[in-house]
Design a protein around this motif. Sequence first.
Motif, mmCIF file in Angstrom:
data_model
loop_
_atom_site.group_PDB
_atom_site.id
_atom_site.type_symbol
_atom_site.label_atom_id
_atom_site.label_comp_id
_atom_site.label_asym_id
_atom_site.label_seq_id
_atom_site.Cartn_x
_atom_site.Cartn_y
_atom_site.Cartn_z
ATOM 1 N N PRO A 1 0.896 -1.029 -0.005
ATOM 2 C CA PRO A 1 -0.062 0.048 -0.191
ATOM 3 C C PRO A 1 0.865 1.170 -0.018
ATOM 4 O O PRO A 1 2.309 1.122 0.401
ATOM 5 C CB PRO A 1 -0.817 -0.098 1.127
ATOM 6 N N PRO A 2 0.424 2.544 -0.693
ATOM 7 C CA PRO A 2 1.295 3.797 -0.585
ATOM 8 C C PRO A 2 1.553 4.188 0.858
ATOM 9 O O PRO A 2 0.391 3.930 1.949
ATOM 10 C CB PRO A 2 0.148 4.567 -1.232
ATOM 11 N N GLY A 3 2.732 4.582 1.013
ATOM 12 C CA GLY A 3 2.994 5.152 2.442
ATOM 13 C C GLY A 3 3.423 6.586 2.481
ATOM 14 O O GLY A 3 3.315 7.129 1.116
ATOM 15 N N ASP A 4 3.794 7.022 3.251
ATOM 16 C CA ASP A 4 4.379 8.526 3.400
ATOM 17 C C ASP A 4 5.643 8.637 3.018
ATOM 18 O O ASP A 4 6.510 7.813 3.306
ATOM 19 C CB ASP A 4 4.091 9.156 4.940
ATOM 20 N N PRO A 5 6.269 9.848 2.702
ATOM 21 C CA PRO A 5 7.574 9.863 2.497
ATOM 22 C C PRO A 5 8.469 9.765 3.814
ATOM 23 O O PRO A 5 7.756 10.216 4.676
ATOM 24 C CB PRO A 5 7.560 11.640 1.821
ATOM 25 N N ILE A 6 9.504 9.507 3.723
ATOM 26 C CA ILE A 6 10.289 9.303 4.675
ATOM 27 C C ILE A 6 9.907 8.252 5.869
ATOM 28 O O ILE A 6 10.617 7.147 6.293
ATOM 29 C CB ILE A 6 10.741 10.392 5.337
ATOM 30 N N ILE A 7 8.570 8.508 6.423
ATOM 31 C CA ILE A 7 8.273 7.697 7.647
ATOM 32 C C ILE A 7 7.655 6.412 6.945
ATOM 33 O O ILE A 7 7.491 5.423 7.610
ATOM 34 C CB ILE A 7 7.418 8.293 8.545
ATOM 35 N N GLY A 8 7.472 6.124 5.645
ATOM 36 C CA GLY A 8 6.550 4.998 5.077
ATOM 37 C C GLY A 8 5.410 4.711 5.646
ATOM 38 O O GLY A 8 4.560 5.558 5.638
ATOM 39 N N HIS A 9 5.167 3.574 6.295
ATOM 40 C CA HIS A 9 3.922 3.306 6.638
ATOM 41 C C HIS A 9 3.786 3.098 8.036
ATOM 42 O O HIS A 9 2.907 2.706 8.712
ATOM 43 C CB HIS A 9 3.648 1.726 6.326
ATOM 44 N N LEU A 10 4.572 4.220 8.857
ATOM 45 C CA LEU A 10 4.625 4.183 10.181
ATOM 46 C C LEU A 10 3.198 4.508 10.920
ATOM 47 O O LEU A 10 2.579 4.168 11.636
ATOM 48 C CB LEU A 10 5.681 5.302 10.760
ATOM 49 N N LYS B 1 -5.307 -8.863 -0.421
ATOM 50 C CA LYS B 1 -6.269 -9.204 -1.618
ATOM 51 C C LYS B 1 -5.811 -8.372 -2.654
ATOM 52 O O LYS B 1 -6.228 -8.772 -3.998
ATOM 53 C CB LYS B 1 -7.689 -9.033 -1.298
ATOM 54 N N LYS B 2 -5.477 -7.042 -2.506
ATOM 55 C CA LYS B 2 -5.046 -6.090 -3.317
ATOM 56 C C LYS B 2 -3.677 -6.235 -3.829
ATOM 57 O O LYS B 2 -3.398 -5.954 -5.213
ATOM 58 C CB LYS B 2 -5.417 -4.675 -2.985
ATOM 59 N N TYR B 3 -2.671 -6.336 -2.812
ATOM 60 C CA TYR B 3 -1.368 -6.365 -3.437
ATOM 61 C C TYR B 3 -0.613 -7.667 -3.321
ATOM 62 O O TYR B 3 0.502 -7.926 -3.986
ATOM 63 C CB TYR B 3 -0.571 -5.578 -2.319
ATOM 64 N N GLY B 4 -1.165 -8.695 -3.011
ATOM 65 C CA GLY B 4 -0.454 -10.138 -3.188
ATOM 66 C C GLY B 4 -0.329 -10.746 -1.950
ATOM 67 O O GLY B 4 -0.083 -9.966 -0.885
ATOM 68 N N ASP B 5 -0.051 -11.998 -1.786
ATOM 69 C CA ASP B 5 0.396 -12.631 -0.703
ATOM 70 C C ASP B 5 1.888 -12.425 -0.215
ATOM 71 O O ASP B 5 2.578 -12.967 0.765
ATOM 72 C CB ASP B 5 0.286 -14.131 -0.793
ATOM 73 N N VAL B 6 2.811 -11.663 -0.877
ATOM 74 C CA VAL B 6 4.155 -10.986 -0.645
ATOM 75 C C VAL B 6 4.114 -9.571 -0.821
ATOM 76 O O VAL B 6 4.210 -9.176 -1.719
ATOM 77 C CB VAL B 6 5.265 -11.751 -1.616
ATOM 78 N N MET B 7 3.888 -9.014 0.379
ATOM 79 C CA MET B 7 3.790 -7.413 0.398
ATOM 80 C C MET B 7 5.047 -6.815 1.088
ATOM 81 O O MET B 7 5.593 -7.406 1.879
ATOM 82 C CB MET B 7 2.420 -7.213 1.255
ATOM 83 N N ARG B 8 5.161 -5.710 0.837
ATOM 84 C CA ARG B 8 6.262 -4.921 1.279
ATOM 85 C C ARG B 8 5.881 -3.303 1.895
ATOM 86 O O ARG B 8 4.980 -2.849 1.216
ATOM 87 C CB ARG B 8 7.400 -4.689 0.302
ATOM 88 N N VAL B 9 6.220 -3.416 3.077
ATOM 89 C CA VAL B 9 5.867 -1.925 3.733
ATOM 90 C C VAL B 9 7.169 -1.493 4.179
ATOM 91 O O VAL B 9 8.003 -2.239 4.356
ATOM 92 C CB VAL B 9 4.943 -1.903 4.936
ATOM 93 N N THR B 10 7.360 -0.069 4.561
ATOM 94 C CA THR B 10 8.525 0.241 4.958
ATOM 95 C C THR B 10 8.173 1.229 6.418
ATOM 96 O O THR B 10 7.283 1.912 6.441
ATOM 97 C CB THR B 10 9.342 1.013 4.114
ATOM 98 N N ILE B 11 9.202 0.940 7.471
ATOM 99 C CA ILE B 11 9.118 1.986 8.459
ATOM 100 C C ILE B 11 10.344 2.727 8.456
ATOM 101 O O ILE B 11 11.418 2.053 8.712
ATOM 102 C CB ILE B 11 8.785 1.449 9.841
ATOM 103 N N LEU B 12 10.311 3.968 8.249
ATOM 104 C CA LEU B 12 11.716 4.900 8.198
ATOM 105 C C LEU B 12 12.812 4.236 7.401
ATOM 106 O O LEU B 12 13.877 4.028 7.956
ATOM 107 C CB LEU B 12 12.130 5.009 9.852
ATOM 108 N N GLY B 13 12.384 3.601 6.271
ATOM 109 C CA GLY B 13 13.551 2.993 5.371
ATOM 110 C C GLY B 13 13.605 1.838 5.653
ATOM 111 O O GLY B 13 14.366 1.022 4.609
ATOM 112 N N ARG B 14 13.232 1.265 6.665
ATOM 113 C CA ARG B 14 13.317 -0.457 6.915
ATOM 114 C C ARG B 14 12.218 -1.166 6.238
ATOM 115 O O ARG B 14 10.953 -0.897 6.374
ATOM 116 C CB ARG B 14 13.263 -0.745 8.518
ATOM 117 N N SER B 15 12.752 -2.293 5.484
ATOM 118 C CA SER B 15 11.649 -3.175 4.755
ATOM 119 C C SER B 15 10.823 -4.038 5.580
ATOM 120 O O SER B 15 11.829 -4.767 6.362
ATOM 121 C CB SER B 15 12.614 -3.864 3.696
#
Length: 516
Positions: free
Chosen positions: A37-46, A64-78
Motif C-alpha cells: 500500500p502507498p506510504g508517506d515520504p520518509i516515515i513510510g507506513h509508520l 487481496k489487493k497487493y498479493g501474498d508477498v507484500m512490502r511496507v517500510t518504516i523509516l526506510g526499513r523493509s
Amino acid sequence: MTLAEGCLGAVSTGVAICLLYYFIGNSARRLPLPPGPPGDPIIGHLRSLPQENEPGKVYHEWAKKYGDVMRVTILGRSMIILGSQQAATDLLEKRRGIYSDRPDTPVYDIMGWSVNLVFTKYASTRFRKLKRVFQQTLSQNGCVQFQQTQIENAHILVNDLMKNKGDYVYLIGRYSTSISMRIAYGHQIRSDDDEYIKIGTEGANSFLVGGTPGATMIDLFPILKHFPAWFPGTHYAETARTWKPVVDRMHNYPYDVVREEMARGLAKPCILAAELQRRGEQVLSDEDVSVLKGVAGAVHAGGTETTSASLALFAMAMLLYPECQKRGQEEVDRVVGRDRLPTFEDKSSLPYVSCIVQEILRWHPSVPSGVAHRSTEDDIYRGMFIPKGSVVIPNIRGISLDENVYKNPTDFNPNRFLPKSVGGNGEPVFSAAFGFGRRICPGKYLALRSVWIAVATMLSTVHITKAKDKHGNEIVPPLEFEHGLISHIKNFPCNVSARSETAHNLVVDAVGYIDG
Ligand code: HEM
C-alpha cells in the motif's frame, strides 16, 4: 603449467566469480520490490500500520489487493508480509538458510528477555545450545514423559471448573501455568497464592508493555535508548528498564529454588534438574547458567499464554457452536464410555476431538502475526527483490482466513478437517499456527497434547453453557480480543457444570489420587 600461469588462472577465475556476483547482485537490485500500500515520504507506513485493530486481518485485506508477498517500510526499513501458506513455506522453510534470524529487539533485551530462545540470534552458539535442549526434551517422543503431568492437571482443571463454575478463563490460565512450571521446574501449583503463579503472571505481563518486538522506535533506532526519558520515542526503553527486575525474578527465583532442592536431594523430575544433573560436578560459567535459565524460562514464557489463549477459545466455540460440543461429547461417550476418563491412548479413536483442537488453532490463532524472522541475504522470489535485513512477518491470521483453502473461514467448523469420505471437507491441517522453518515452535508437540487432553477431559465431564443475565436471558458473548504478540480473547461469562453425578465422582476420585 608453470606456477605463475597457475596463479594467474586462479586470480582470473576469482575475478570472474566476483564480477558475476556483482552483476547478479546489481541486476537483482534492479528487480521490482514486492508491492504494498502507498506510504508517506520518509516515515513510510509508520502511520498506516494497524496497531489497535487486528493487524493480521488488515494485512489479509491488503493482500487481496497487493498479493501474498507484500512490502511496507518504516523509516526506510523493509518489512515483508507473507499472506499465504505457499509463500511462507517457500521462503521460511525451503530457504530456511537465509530466513531464520530474528530482528534486533533492544526493548526486550533491556527487559531481560534476551536469555530466551525466541529472541536469540540464529547464527549464535547460544541458539544451538538452547535449541538442542528443546529438541531432546520436547520432541514428539520426548513429550510422552510429561503426559502424566498433563493428565493430572486436566483432572485438577475439571475439578476446579465444577467447583468454581464461572471462572473459566482464570482456571484455564492456571492449568497451563501449572503444566509449564511442573515441566520446567518440577513445581506443582496447588493454590491461587502460589509464588510461581505470581512471578509467571507478572513476567508474562511484560509482553503487553514492550510493543511489537523489533518494531518500536527503540528497536528501529537503538541509539534512542541512551536518550533521557522525556525525549520522544524513548518511552519503551524507560518502560523496559522498569520491568527488568520482574523478568529477572521470573528467571532467577525458580532456578535458585531448584538448585537448592537438588542440593538437599528434594528436587522433582523436570527439565532444569535434568540439565543440571547432566552437567554433573562441572563448574557452570555465567553463560551456562544463563542458557539453563533461558531454557526453563522459555518453557514457561512460550507455553503458558499461548496454551491458555487456545483453551479460552475452546469455551467460546462451545458457547457459540453448541452442536460441536454435542458431537464431541457423543464421540467421547462412544469411545471412552462414562465410567472412566480419557487418556492419550484414546486419541487415535477420537478424530472429531482432534479436529476440534485443530479448529481452535485455526479459528483465531493465538500468535496471529507470528514472530518476525529476519533475512540475512539478498533474495529473489517470484521475480521480486527481497533485500537482506528485511523483517519478514508470516501473517498467520491471514493464512487462517485464506478462502482458497478454508471454506467460510470465519466459521468454527471442526468438520472441515475430516476426510471427504466420512462427510468432512478434507481441508488441510492448519500447521501455520506454530510458525515456520528453523524457528518453528519447539513446544508444538507439548502444546498440542496439553490442549488435546484438556479438551477431551472437558468434553467427557463438563457441559459449557451460556451464562444468563439478571432477567434470565442467555448472554451471547462478543468475539473480542486483546491484541499483542499473543492474542487473548477478552474475558467472557459462561457456566460450567458437571455432565452427570458419575462424571463428578470420577473427577473427585482422580484428583484424590494425585500425589502431593
Ligand atoms: C498453542 C500453543 C502454542 C502456539 C500456538 C505457539 C506458537 C508459536 C509461534 C507461532 C512461534 C514462532 C515461530 C516462528 O518464528 O516461525 C513460536 C515460537 C516459540 N515457541 Fe511456541 N507456541 C505454543 C506453545 C509453546 C510451548 C508449550 C512452548 C514451550 C514448551 C513454546 C515455546 C516456544 C519457543 C521457545 C519459541 C521460539 C522458537 C525460536 O525462536 O526458535 N511454545 N510458538
